[in-house]
Design a protein around this motif. Structure first.
Motif, short mmCIF file in Angstrom:
data_model
loop_
_atom_site.label_atom_id
_atom_site.label_comp_id
_atom_site.label_asym_id
_atom_site.label_seq_id
_atom_site.Cartn_x
_atom_site.Cartn_y
_atom_site.Cartn_z
N ILE A 10 -42.02 -10.15 -1.71
CA ILE A 10 -42.84 -9.82 -2.68
C ILE A 10 -44.29 -9.11 -2.33
O ILE A 10 -44.57 -10.26 -2.04
CB ILE A 10 -42.61 -10.86 -3.69
N ASP A 11 -44.45 -7.40 -2.91
CA ASP A 11 -46.20 -7.46 -2.27
C ASP A 11 -47.13 -8.53 -2.91
O ASP A 11 -46.71 -9.16 -4.11
CB ASP A 11 -45.75 -5.79 -2.84
N ARG A 12 -48.44 -8.56 -2.03
CA ARG A 12 -49.20 -9.32 -2.86
C ARG A 12 -49.85 -8.71 -4.54
O ARG A 12 -50.04 -10.07 -4.75
CB ARG A 12 -50.58 -9.73 -1.91
N SER A 13 -50.12 -7.52 -4.08
CA SER A 13 -50.45 -7.19 -6.29
C SER A 13 -49.63 -7.81 -7.10
O SER A 13 -49.95 -7.95 -8.50
CB SER A 13 -50.04 -5.79 -6.05
N PHE A 14 -48.15 -8.30 -6.68
CA PHE A 14 -47.75 -8.54 -8.32
C PHE A 14 -47.78 -10.09 -8.14
O PHE A 14 -47.85 -10.75 -9.39
CB PHE A 14 -46.54 -8.36 -7.91
N ARG A 47 -33.08 -13.80 1.28
CA ARG A 47 -33.90 -14.92 0.87
C ARG A 47 -35.03 -14.53 0.53
O ARG A 47 -34.76 -12.82 0.80
CB ARG A 47 -34.65 -15.68 2.06
N ILE A 48 -36.25 -14.68 -0.23
CA ILE A 48 -37.24 -14.11 -0.71
C ILE A 48 -39.36 -14.24 -0.58
O ILE A 48 -38.61 -15.85 -0.31
CB ILE A 48 -37.62 -13.52 -2.16
N LEU A 49 -40.06 -14.36 0.05
CA LEU A 49 -40.92 -14.57 0.46
C LEU A 49 -42.30 -14.25 -0.76
O LEU A 49 -42.11 -12.34 -0.90
CB LEU A 49 -40.56 -14.02 1.43
N ALA A 50 -43.13 -14.98 -0.93
CA ALA A 50 -44.00 -13.99 -1.97
C ALA A 50 -45.40 -13.96 -1.15
O ALA A 50 -45.61 -15.55 -0.02
CB ALA A 50 -44.22 -14.84 -2.68
N GLU A 51 -45.69 -13.19 -1.00
CA GLU A 51 -47.39 -12.65 -0.08
C GLU A 51 -47.91 -12.83 -0.76
O GLU A 51 -48.28 -12.82 -2.20
CB GLU A 51 -47.28 -11.43 0.07
N GLY A 52 -49.37 -13.02 -0.13
CA GLY A 52 -50.56 -13.53 -0.78
C GLY A 52 -50.50 -14.01 -1.94
O GLY A 52 -51.40 -14.60 -2.74
#
Length: 665
Positions: free
Chosen positions: A587-591, A618-623
């Motif tokens: 998931i992009d950091r902007s969200f 699987r899902i990974l969150a950035e930022g």
């Protein structure tokens, strides 16, 4: 009678020699020109030589009935082959592929004539009851049919006769030859004597020899004229290509410079030179094929030529780059209208076999006399403006003083970037990816920094834009990939096996040879493919769904994982995840940044996580930069996180220390 017999034998041998000589010459011509009609003529004259040889052997006299029947079979078959292959060759010069003779192969025709000739010989060899009809079938009807076929060949060739001496002589020769055969056959049928007088036979054979020589001379002249016409056409084509583009018919670069120089000398007013290039045309060629790409360029040239602007000059100076010269622009309003009209011409859908295709363009322009007083300088300035517009992603840009410095600076960056990769000036940094469920280290994302010898320590934003503009993304990707695999090998020797996630540009990921490169690297450093993960952007995945899916599956078959980076910032489409066999979504950091205070972002992130889990990914969150963000992601069952709250990008030494701390927990 002895002199007459000698004359008859001499004529037969002369015909045999002339036929063999002509067939030899035509055989050589067929090897040079590789034309079907020349091969047919060669077969015809070779068959005529066989026909004369059979007649000579038969005339020598023999008492063997079987040999006599065999010789008659050879004479009859070769006679028909001569006439029909001569007609076939004339038809082939007209490219009349629908004719029955051209539908059958040469072997099939030979089989047909062999059967017909056998029917003309076999009944008379088996019984004497039909002996009265023997002469008619073996001689009269054969000559009558040969004459009709030769006249047909002459009539078929007659509409094509223009100013070719060879073709005219061939028509006359075949006409007279056909009339000779028909006249002689009718005379035999109507004469009281079955066997004509020897004197008349000599006259007939002399006429046949004369017409053979005339036909052979006609065919040789025809071929020489064909060679001369071919050379003239090649000369004209060379002259044409000296001035025009072969694909589109527009002027080429050299002709543009000559015509533009003339226009600059003749017109005192302003002259605008526009460099117009299609955006992402290489991608279009890869998706619809080169033939469809060529069709687009031809259609675009016609649009320019038929437009209301009426450009004074239209040239194609590169693969998808056109140069247009406008001489009737007197103010800025007219110029803006012209530029917008050209953009509309490009944006109008192109009709292709697979449907419609819409394109856009980039325009760089220069104006005389302020930007240049010569054709060379004007073209150079327009080209500089065009490439500057491409770099800054602006649709239209006029040349301004100082743009050369920007180009020179870009060239300098290219030299430094290539030297940096060669001298190992780039440095890998590693940002941890933490498993939210057990707080264990999942992997490291591999990032790059540049320890520049003159500019100091550079972050990616300071040099990656130049890498993309210069088309060096693939080289840098491979450098990073090579160093990452080498680092995995070193860590393996220290009993550390932590997966690395490496970013891959769209150009490199779409290369067919990427799989082979990765396999070679893994084999070279003895690294397990499970330790390598490739991250591609959402736009890369969506660019060519079928090709992208195939690449992903090939990599997964090797044991390499593939993830989607910056998800949600590209096409904003979730449907393709069902078809794209990826392992992980980032998931992009902007969200994530405004998630705590923005209900919309919170809902988007929650939806992404549910969707990914529903598809088995699987899902990974950035930022992730705060404890609140981390806790929210845990509550939403996010699988992994990365960000400054976990750790900033680390040097290799710090990454090793971080890894050991994690293992000790």
């Amino acid at each position: 009678m002895a002199p007459e017999l000698f004359a008859r034998i001499a004529i037969y041998f002369t015909q045999l020699g002339v036929a063999l000589l002509l067939s030899y010459l035509l055989w050589n011509f067929s090897r040079i020109y590789q034309q079907a009609y020349i091969r047919s003529w060669f077969m015809a004259l070779l068959a005529f030589a066989v026909y004369q040889l059979g007649a000579i052997i038969h005339g020598a006299g023999n008492s063997n009935a079987v040999l006599d029947a065999l010789l008659y079979f050879v004479v009859i078959c070769s006679s028909y082959v001569f006439a029909v292959f001569l007609l076939r060759g004339m038809l082939q010069t007209r490219d009349n592929s629908k004719h029955m003779l051209l539908q059958l192969s040469g072997v099939q025709l030979l089989l047909i004539f062999s059967v017909l000739s056998l029917l003309c010989v076999l009944p008379f060899a088996l019984t004497d009851a039909l002996s009265d009809w023997q002469l008619y079938f073996r001689v009269s009807i054969r000559l009558l049919l040969m004459g009709i076929i030769l006249l047909s060949a002459a009539v078929g060739l007659l509409p094509r006769v223009e100013h070719s001496l060879g073709q005219k002589l061939a028509v006359i020769s075949m006409t007279l030859w056909g009339m000779l055969y028909i006249s002689f056959a009718l005379w035999q049928l109507l004469a009281e004597q079955n066997v004509p007088a020897l004197a008349w036979v000599l006259v007939y054979k002399c006429a046949e020899l004369f017409l053979l020589c005339c036909l052979g001379l006609a065919l040789l002249i025809w071929l020489q004229e064909h060679e001369r016409n071919t050379n003239l056409q090649l000369t004209e084509k060379t002259r044409y290509l000296n001035h025009y583009d072969q694909l589109t018919g527009a002027l080429n670069r050299d002709a543009l410079l000559v015509r533009l120089e003339e226009a600059l000398a003749q017109q005192p007013g302003p002259i605008y030179l526009l460099m117009l290039g299609l955006d992402k045309f290489k991608t279009v060629n890869e998706s619809v094929g080169l033939k469809q790409g060529d069709l687009i360029l031809r259609q675009l040239n016609l649009r320019f030529d038929n437009s209301i602007l009426k450009p004074a000059l239209i040239a194609r100076t590169g693969g998808d780059i056109f140069a247009l010269v406008l001489t009737d622009i007197s103010n800025d309003i007219q110029l803006q209208f012209a530029l917008r009209h050209l953009q509309q011409l490009v944006e109008k859908p192109f009709m292709l076999e697979n449907g419609q295709l819409k394109l856009s363009c980039t325009i760089g322009l220069a104006c005389s006399p302020q930007d240049g007083k010569t054709a060379d300088s004007l073209l150079q300035k327009a080209n500089i403006a065009f490439h500057q517009a491409k770099r800054i992603q602006q649709k239209c840009l006029a040349y301004q003083t100082g743009m050369e410095d920007e180009s020179a600076r870009l060239i300098s960056w290219e030299t430094e970037l290539l030297a940096g990769m060669q001298n190992d000036e780039f440095v890998l940094y590693f940002q941890p990816q933490l498993n939210v469920r057990d707080n264990k280290l999942d992997a490291f994302e591999v990032l790059v920094r540049w320890q520049h010898p003159g500019r100091g320590f550079l972050m990616p934003g300071q040099f990656l834009p130049f890498v993309e503009q210069l088309g060096l993304s693939r080289q840098l990707d491979f450098w990073i990939l090579h160093k990452a695999v080498a680092t995995l090998s070193r860590w393996k020797q220290q009993q550390l096996q932590i997966p690395f996630a490496v970013n891959m540009s769209s150009l490199h990921f779409q290369q067919d040879g990427l799989k082979q490169k990765i396999r070679q690297l893994l084999q070279q450093y003895q690294v397990s493919p499970e330790l390598l993960e490739l991250e591609i952007t959402e736009n890369t995945a969506m660019h060519d769904m079928e090709k992208g899916s195939n690449h992903v599956m090939e990599l997964q078959q090797m044991g390499i994982r593939v993830s989607i980076d910056d998800f949600g910032t590209g096409y904003s489409s979730l449907a393709y995840l069902r078809r794209m066999p990826i392992d992980k979504i980032k998931i992009d950091r902007s969200f994530v940044m405004d998630m705590a205070g923005n209900d919309s972002d919170m809902m988007i992130v929650k939806t992404m996580i549910k969707l990914a889990h529903g598809l088995g990914k699987r899902i990974l969150a950035e930022g992730v930069e705060t404890a609140v963000q981390l806790q929210l992601l845990k509550n939403m069952s996010c699988d992994a996180v990365q960000g400054y709250y976990i750790a900033k990008p680390l040097s290799e030494a710090d990454a090793l220390a971080f890894c050991r701390r994690q293992l000790s927990l």
